[in-house]
Design an enzyme around this catalytic site. Structure first.
Site, PDB file in Angstrom:
ATOM      1  N   HIS A   1     102.848 -33.498  97.646  1.00 36.99           N
ATOM      2  CA  HIS A   1     104.257 -33.567  97.295  1.00 36.99           C
ATOM      3  C   HIS A   1     105.076 -33.210  98.522  1.00 36.99           C
ATOM      4  O   HIS A   1     104.674 -32.343  99.298  1.00 36.99           O
ATOM      5  CB  HIS A   1     104.576 -32.597  96.144  1.00 36.99           C
ATOM      6  CG  HIS A   1     105.846 -32.931  95.447  1.00 36.99           C
ATOM      7  ND1 HIS A   1     107.066 -32.481  95.880  1.00 36.99           N
ATOM      8  CD2 HIS A   1     106.076 -33.692  94.352  1.00 36.99           C
ATOM      9  CE1 HIS A   1     108.001 -32.954  95.071  1.00 36.99           C
ATOM     10  NE2 HIS A   1     107.434 -33.695  94.145  1.00 36.99           N
TER      11      HIS A   1
ATOM     12  N   GLU B   1     102.555 -35.848  88.367  1.00 40.05           N
ATOM     13  CA  GLU B   1     102.021 -37.120  87.874  1.00 40.05           C
ATOM     14  C   GLU B   1     100.589 -36.989  87.372  1.00 40.05           C
ATOM     15  O   GLU B   1     100.163 -37.753  86.516  1.00 40.05           O
ATOM     16  CB  GLU B   1     102.071 -38.188  88.970  1.00 40.05           C
ATOM     17  CG  GLU B   1     103.415 -38.387  89.615  1.00 40.05           C
ATOM     18  CD  GLU B   1     104.498 -38.657  88.617  1.00 40.05           C
ATOM     19  OE1 GLU B   1     104.208 -39.010  87.463  1.00 40.05           O
ATOM     20  OE2 GLU B   1     105.672 -38.468  88.964  1.00 40.05           O
TER      21      GLU B   1
HETATM   22  C1  LIG Z   1     103.844 -37.625  97.413  1.00 40.41           C
HETATM   23  C2  LIG Z   1     103.644 -38.076  98.866  1.00 40.41           C
HETATM   24  C3  LIG Z   1     104.258 -39.462  99.037  1.00 40.41           C
HETATM   25  C4  LIG Z   1     104.363 -37.084  99.813  1.00 40.41           C
HETATM   26  O1  LIG Z   1     104.287 -37.629 101.074  1.00 40.41           O
HETATM   27  P1  LIG Z   1     104.742 -36.908 102.415  1.00 40.41           P
HETATM   28  O2  LIG Z   1     105.416 -35.617 102.171  1.00 40.41           O
HETATM   29  O3  LIG Z   1     105.509 -37.931 103.178  1.00 40.41           O
HETATM   30  O4  LIG Z   1     103.378 -36.579 103.116  1.00 40.41           O
HETATM   31  P2  LIG Z   1     102.717 -37.499 104.185  1.00 40.41           P
HETATM   32  O5  LIG Z   1     102.632 -38.901 103.699  1.00 40.41           O
HETATM   33  O6  LIG Z   1     103.395 -37.247 105.504  1.00 40.41           O
HETATM   34  O7  LIG Z   1     101.237 -36.890 104.249  1.00 40.41           O
HETATM   35  C5  LIG Z   1     100.873 -35.767 105.025  1.00 40.41           C
HETATM   36  C6  LIG Z   1      99.361 -35.832 105.259  1.00 40.41           C
HETATM   37  O8  LIG Z   1      98.688 -35.566 104.011  1.00 40.41           O
HETATM   38  C7  LIG Z   1      97.936 -36.715 103.611  1.00 40.41           C
HETATM   39  N1  LIG Z   1      98.133 -36.908 102.184  1.00 40.41           N
HETATM   40  C8  LIG Z   1      99.280 -36.704 101.475  1.00 40.41           C
HETATM   41  N2  LIG Z   1      99.067 -36.947 100.164  1.00 40.41           N
HETATM   42  C9  LIG Z   1      97.770 -37.316 100.049  1.00 40.41           C
HETATM   43  C10 LIG Z   1      96.982 -37.682  98.976  1.00 40.41           C
HETATM   44  N3  LIG Z   1      97.473 -37.738  97.735  1.00 40.41           N
HETATM   45  N4  LIG Z   1      95.692 -38.010  99.198  1.00 40.41           N
HETATM   46  C11 LIG Z   1      95.179 -37.957 100.465  1.00 40.41           C
HETATM   47  N5  LIG Z   1      95.893 -37.590 101.518  1.00 40.41           N
HETATM   48  C12 LIG Z   1      97.175 -37.284 101.335  1.00 40.41           C
HETATM   49  C13 LIG Z   1      98.465 -37.885 104.406  1.00 40.41           C
HETATM   50  O9  LIG Z   1      97.476 -38.863 104.601  1.00 40.41           O
HETATM   51  C14 LIG Z   1      98.858 -37.209 105.709  1.00 40.41           C
HETATM   52  O10 LIG Z   1      97.699 -37.001 106.451  1.00 40.41           O
HETATM   53  P3  LIG Z   1      97.737 -37.093 108.069  1.00 40.41           P
HETATM   54  O11 LIG Z   1      98.552 -35.909 108.505  1.00 40.41           O
HETATM   55  O12 LIG Z   1      96.297 -37.003 108.440  1.00 40.41           O
HETATM   56  O13 LIG Z   1      98.359 -38.411 108.413  1.00 40.41           O
HETATM   57  C15 LIG Z   1     102.137 -38.096  99.217  1.00 40.41           C
HETATM   58  O14 LIG Z   1     101.581 -36.807  99.065  1.00 40.41           O
HETATM   59  C16 LIG Z   1     101.358 -39.127  98.403  1.00 40.41           C
HETATM   60  O15 LIG Z   1     101.312 -40.302  98.796  1.00 40.41           O
HETATM   61  N6  LIG Z   1     100.734 -38.708  97.244  1.00 40.41           N
HETATM   62  C17 LIG Z   1     100.063 -39.644  96.396  1.00 40.41           C
HETATM   63  C18 LIG Z   1     101.076 -40.376  95.513  1.00 40.41           C
HETATM   64  C19 LIG Z   1     101.652 -39.474  94.409  1.00 40.41           C
HETATM   65  O16 LIG Z   1     100.934 -38.729  93.766  1.00 40.41           O
HETATM   66  N7  LIG Z   1     102.993 -39.587  94.220  1.00 40.41           N
HETATM   67  C20 LIG Z   1     103.701 -38.856  93.183  1.00 40.41           C
HETATM   68  C21 LIG Z   1     104.658 -37.859  93.740  1.00 40.41           C
HETATM   69  S1  LIG Z   1     105.389 -36.861  92.473  1.00 40.41           S
END
Ligand SMILES: CC(C)(COP(=O)(O)OP(=O)(O)OC[C@H]1O[C@@H](n2cnc3c(N)ncnc32)[C@H](O)[C@@H]1OP(=O)(O)O)[C@@H](O)C(=O)NCCC(=O)NCCS
Length: 369
Positions: free
Chosen positions: A258, A313
């Site tokens: 998140h 979620e």
């Molecule tokens: C929610 C979300 C978009 C937040 O994204 P964010 O704050 O932009 O975080 P980032 O995309 O920069 O990710 C940071 C790191 O954690 C990793 N990461 C984040 N969520 C992850 C997940 N669910 N599974 C695996 N790796 C994950 C990314 O690959 C990244 O790794 P890196 O540093 O090696 O590149 C992200 O955690 C995600 O895609 N989660 C899955 C989708 C989800 O559950 N969405 C509902 C949100 S309520």
């Protein structure tokens, strides 16, 4: 080419709000001075919505008025029916719902700006009807004309979807989910709603824009991703090998991570509690708990230091399973709840409006002088 620099507006404060307090490091979520979890466990959708819209819980006569207005707004009017019937069947459910909401603007001069409270109630009321009607259209089932519009919001929604009155237990968990999903600060869809509203566009358009953001898989599209993940895992023994392989391949585990919460999402905690009472021996719920534990372990191993925990979620998906909600209705159901937050933000934005106009950082070359 991917550029380093300003991405995702992380940490940027873009609005003042009295609506909710989200503390990601301590896992706190407060709606207008009340713990969201307490509201979810002890109050109705109508009471929590009123709190967000008006700033305090309703008294008995306000609650009655709120219920009456919601019942009125739920009616499947001939105009709404014609509109929905005209949308081609291949149009995705969320896109059809978004179009129907945008097109429900009555078009009166007075309904454009400023946004009004009665529009917030009307849009909130019509969403379950629009979603359920479209669902019946797609499934080839009959619209349950007998669904009593006077019911509580979650009960009406389940009745309209499934064609029979919902059990009290199902109504209770859906009610709790809808309260916990109602509001969450300046998330992508709420920001979209505020940006559109700041142009003095009407509330229907602002909510339509928010829905466009909501349907993306990184926002409201995630719960269906959780079910896909759980289905792929299938049994407790497979949880670790399946997720290990996904992480080895650079895939994300849906329902984890998140932008704000760097500890367990308090909404996930509350939903786990509510669903547990209902689920009992439910296979999906057991699998969800096991998967959650394995996922947190694996995420710490593959993504050390990123603080990836369960988000709302994940348990929303388990809850949806237990009330027999088909996957195609997950994001629309999240939408039917979050519309309260969107409309509350739109009303709040209008109280002290200034058009959003950030700047971009030009990274390209300049022509020679
Ligand atoms: C929610 C979300 C978009 C937040 O994204 P964010 O704050 O932009 O975080 P980032 O995309 O920069 O990710 C940071 C790191 O954690 C990793 N990461 C984040 N969520 C992850 C997940 N669910 N599974 C695996 N790796 C994950 C990314 O690959 C990244 O790794 P890196 O540093 O090696 O590149 C992200 O955690 C995600 O895609 N989660 C899955 C989708 C989800 O559950 N969405 C509902 C949100 S309520």
């Amino acid at each position: 080419m991917k550029q380093a620099g300003v991405t995702g507006l992380e940490g940027v404060i873009a609005a003042d709000t009295f609506l909710s307090y989200v503390n990601g490091s301590e896992g706190k979520l407060v709606y207008r001075g009340h713990w969201a979890k307490e509201l979810a466990l002890h109050h109705s959708f109508e009471e929590a919505a009123w709190l967000l819209w008006k700033g305090r819980l309703p008294d008995a006569s306000e609650l009655k008025a709120c219920r009456e207005q919601l019942a009125e707004g739920r009616r499947l009017t001939p105009a709404l029916k014609t509109l929905l019937d005209a949308i081609p069947s291949q149009v995705p459910l969320m896109s059809a719902v978004m179009s129907a909401v945008a097109a429900s603007n009555p078009g009166e001069e007075s309904s454009a700006w400023p946004p009004r409270f009665h529009e917030a109630i009307r849009i909130t009321a019509m969403l379950p009807t629009i979603i359920a009607y479209r669902y019946h259209q797609i499934s080839g089932t009959h619209w349950p004309v007998q669904a009593d519009e006077q019911q509580e919001h979650a009960a009406y929604y389940l009745h309209a979807l499934f064609g029979h009155p919902a059990s009290e237990a199902h109504t209770r968990v859906l009610n709790a989910y809808m309260i916990l999903a109602m509001e969450h600060g300046l998330n992508a869809s709420t920001f979209a709603a505020r940006v559109v509203s700041s142009t003095e566009s009407d509330m229907y358009s602002a909510v339509g824009a928010a829905m466009g953001a909501m349907k993306g898989p990184l926002h409201g599209g995630a719960p269906s991703g959780v079910i896909t993940l759980l289905e792929k895992i299938g049994s407790k023994e497979q949880a670790e090998p399946v997720m290990r392989e996904m992480l080895e391949n650079g895939e994300r585990l849906m329902g984890f991570g998140h932008r704000i919460y760097k500890t367990r999402d308090p909404r996930a905690e509350a939903l786990r509690e509510v669903t547990q009472a209902l689920a009992g021996e439910d296979k999906w719920f057991d699998l969800a708990i096991h998967t959650e534990q394995a996922a947190i372990r694996l995420l710490a191993e593959y993504k050390p230091g990123r603080q990836l925990f369960t988000n709302v979620e994940f348990y929303a998906a388990a809850l949806m399973r237990s009330v027999h909600m088909p996957i195609m209705l997950f994001t629309p159901t999240f939408t039917a709840a979050r519309v309260v937050g969107w409309t509350a933000h739109i009303l709040e934005q209008s109280e002290n409006n200034r058009i959003f106009r950030p700047q971009s950082n030009y990274l390209g070359s300049l022509p020679s002088e």
